[in-house]
Design an enzyme around this catalytic site. Structure first.
Site, PDB file in Angstrom:
ATOM      1  N   HIS A 206      -3.173  -1.111  10.917  1.00 15.45           N
ATOM      2  CA  HIS A 206      -1.951  -1.684  11.488  1.00 15.45           C
ATOM      3  C   HIS A 206      -1.982  -1.847  13.006  1.00 15.45           C
ATOM      4  O   HIS A 206      -1.122  -2.485  13.574  1.00 15.45           O
ATOM      5  CB  HIS A 206      -0.730  -0.834  11.113  1.00 15.45           C
TER       6      HIS A 206
HETATM    7  C1  UD1 Z   1       4.273   1.592  16.083  1.00 15.83           C
HETATM    8  C2  UD1 Z   1       3.674   2.334  17.281  1.00 15.83           C
HETATM    9  C3  UD1 Z   1       2.343   2.945  16.900  1.00 15.83           C
HETATM   10  C4  UD1 Z   1       2.438   3.746  15.589  1.00 15.83           C
HETATM   11  C5  UD1 Z   1       3.067   2.881  14.510  1.00 15.83           C
HETATM   12  C6  UD1 Z   1       3.217   3.616  13.203  1.00 15.83           C
HETATM   13  C7  UD1 Z   1       4.256   1.350  19.482  1.00 15.83           C
HETATM   14  C8  UD1 Z   1       3.775   0.531  20.607  1.00 15.83           C
HETATM   15  N1  UD1 Z   1       3.438   1.423  18.399  1.00 15.83           N
HETATM   16  O1  UD1 Z   1       3.425   0.480  15.807  1.00 15.83           O
HETATM   17  O2  UD1 Z   1       1.925   3.795  17.941  1.00 15.83           O
HETATM   18  O3  UD1 Z   1       1.134   4.126  15.175  1.00 15.83           O
HETATM   19  O4  UD1 Z   1       4.352   2.433  14.963  1.00 15.83           O
HETATM   20  O5  UD1 Z   1       3.675   2.802  12.179  1.00 15.83           O
HETATM   21  O6  UD1 Z   1       5.343   1.909  19.557  1.00 15.83           O
HETATM   22  N2  UD1 Z   1       7.654  -4.224  11.582  1.00 15.83           N
HETATM   23  C9  UD1 Z   1       8.418  -4.495  10.472  1.00 15.83           C
HETATM   24  N3  UD1 Z   1       9.256  -3.538  10.004  1.00 15.83           N
HETATM   25  C10 UD1 Z   1       9.395  -2.342  10.596  1.00 15.83           C
HETATM   26  C11 UD1 Z   1       8.613  -2.071  11.749  1.00 15.83           C
HETATM   27  C12 UD1 Z   1       7.742  -3.013  12.210  1.00 15.83           C
HETATM   28  O7  UD1 Z   1       8.338  -5.557   9.872  1.00 15.83           O
HETATM   29  O8  UD1 Z   1      10.172  -1.497  10.111  1.00 15.83           O
HETATM   30  C13 UD1 Z   1       6.694  -5.236  12.071  1.00 15.83           C
HETATM   31  C14 UD1 Z   1       7.277  -6.319  12.901  1.00 15.83           C
HETATM   32  O9  UD1 Z   1       6.541  -7.462  12.612  1.00 15.83           O
HETATM   33  C15 UD1 Z   1       6.979  -5.877  14.317  1.00 15.83           C
HETATM   34  C16 UD1 Z   1       5.641  -5.212  14.138  1.00 15.83           C
HETATM   35  O10 UD1 Z   1       5.709  -4.618  12.838  1.00 15.83           O
HETATM   36  O11 UD1 Z   1       6.972  -6.916  15.209  1.00 15.83           O
HETATM   37  C17 UD1 Z   1       5.327  -4.180  15.153  1.00 15.83           C
HETATM   38  O12 UD1 Z   1       6.251  -3.108  15.121  1.00 15.83           O
HETATM   39  P1  UD1 Z   1       6.301  -2.059  16.329  1.00 15.83           P
HETATM   40  O13 UD1 Z   1       7.377  -1.112  16.111  1.00 15.83           O
HETATM   41  O14 UD1 Z   1       6.255  -2.782  17.619  1.00 15.83           O
HETATM   42  O15 UD1 Z   1       4.901  -1.344  16.269  1.00 15.83           O
HETATM   43  P2  UD1 Z   1       4.020  -0.786  15.062  1.00 15.83           P
HETATM   44  O16 UD1 Z   1       2.921  -1.724  14.842  1.00 15.83           O
HETATM   45  O17 UD1 Z   1       4.816  -0.382  13.878  1.00 15.83           O
END
Ligand code: UD1
Length: 361
Positions: A206
């Site tokens: 991820h």
């Molecule tokens: C975040 C953390 C990472 C951690 C991970 C665990 C940061 C920069 N990164 O990454 O350190 O290892 O969480 O999961 O804070 N999205 C959804 N649904 C959700 C959450 C995310 O669809 O409930 C998708 C969206 O497309 C979003 C993307 O994931 O744009 C990124 O989400 P984000 O919270 O920025 O970071 P993670 O990749 O989840």
């Protein structure tokens, strides 16, 4: 003592579980602020239910966004909550945008901040998590470190006086859940189409550095599809979103795609697997704690202790290894040498709560 925990992403909910238990046991007041960074039920709600977490006092509902927007929204929403609650400690976890925003908001209001899982470093400045860690450690008042290595990093940055080694709270929760599963085995919800009677590798991907480039994600998907053993790919929403955007097909060849699992399901899935392939920090360590060989698709790890005796192996680019060597690497048997216990003995949360009470500013 009044503690306010700031959480928002899946790994923070896992770490919150043993801390919430220890705070309750010691009779301290504990408020949980959920930033809403993760909002999918699979990444959030199921963890509250499955780990019996205290319901959040407030959910800031920030959702997805660019780093600036996400961090900024949490930061501005936190001010109101912290002004109203004025806890003795603001407790932040790990390395996400929620960690950094919670820290900045608290220090600007002159509220003491403790960072749990302080001192981890990848030394990769392209990772958003690396900036979150470094900035949080330098701003926080108390650094609760999981390992000797983390303590060394903090000392090297001039932060020794604020640092305390407490061990890793992930051991507390992982061992608790493992023991419950050994007493009462449960079948994990593996992806449809996977033959549960045959060996499988458990896989998650991820991280931004593996999913944001179409080329890189394509190579990883190719390497997984090509394996001679079935792969249970538990897909984070970021992976599904980026794969779709880049036109990368995930479910083909050896790969069966499933939903993320609740924590106990994940532990059961690791225990049932022949090995783990991942880019997750938490899963690397869970594999180590549950004695499964792990292959990490990254150039470095914040958990170098897992590399001892080959429990964990870093593969920066699977397609560069060549097909046979890639297969041999991910399917290598578990090492036989006895493992050290670099992450502590499973009482890190109790230790952390003790230190918070002792160091009350
Ligand atoms: C975040 C953390 C990472 C951690 C991970 C665990 C940061 C920069 N990164 O990454 O350190 O290892 O969480 O999961 O804070 N999205 C959804 N649904 C959700 C959450 C995310 O669809 O409930 C998708 C969206 O497309 C979003 C993307 O994931 O744009 C990124 O989400 P984000 O919270 O920025 O970071 P993670 O990749 O989840």
């Amino acid at each position: 003592m009044k503690i306010l925990s700031v959480v928002g992403a899946r790994p923070q909910l896992v770490k919150l579980a043993p801390v919430a238990q220890a705070l309750e046991k010691a009779g301290h007041e504990h408020l949980v602020v959920h930033t809403g960074q993760h909002y999918d039920a699979d990444l959030s709600e199921v963890f509250f239910a499955g780990l019996s977490l205290p319901a959040p006092h407030v959910n800031l509902g920030v959702g997805s966004g660019g780093h600036g927007a996400q961090t900024g929204q949490i930061l501005s929403a936190m001010d109101t909550v912290l002004e109203a609650e004025r806890p003795d400690w603001v407790l932040v976890y790990g390395d996400t945008n929620s960690t950094l925003a919670g820290t900045l908001s608290a220090v600007k209001l002159h509220l003491p901040v403790a960072h749990l899982e302080a001192g981890l470093r990848s030394f990769n400045r392209r990772m958003p998590e690396e900036h979150n860690r470094v900035l949080t450690d330098h701003a926080a008042d108390l650094l609760l470190a999981p390992t000797e290595e983390a303590m060394r990093h903090l000392a090297a940055e001039g932060l020794a006086a604020r640092s305390v080694l407490v061990g890793d709270v992930m051991v507390d929760v992982c061992h608790q859940v493992r023991d419950a599963l050994l007493a009462q085995p449960a079948v994990p919800a593996l992806p449809e189409g996977l033959d549960p009677g045959e060996p499988y590798l458990l896989c998650t991907v991820h991280r931004a550095e593996n999913t944001d480039s179409a080329e890189r994600l394509g190579r990883i998907a190719d390497a997984l599809a090509d394996l001679p053993v079935q792969v249970a790919l538990l897909a984070h929403p970021r992976l599904l979103a980026r794969a779709e955007q880049h036109g990368v097909k995930l479910e083909r060849g050896a790969v069966r795609v499933g939903r993320p699992l609740p924590y106990a399901g994940m532990v059961a899935a690791v225990m049932g697997s022949a090995g783990v392939v991942t880019d997750s920090g938490g899963l690397q360590k869970e594999a180590f704690l549950l004695e499964r060989p792990c292959t990490t698709v990254r150039t470095e790890t914040e958990w170098p202790e897992t590399l001892a005796d080959g429990w964990n192996v870093l593969v920066p680019d699977p397609t560069e290894l060549g097909r046979a060597q890639w297969a041999a690497t991910v399917m290598r048997p578990a090492p036989t040498a006895p493992r050290a216990a670099p992450y502590g003995s499973g009482d890190a949360a109790r230790r952390a709560v003790e230190i918070l009470a002792q160091r009350l500013p």
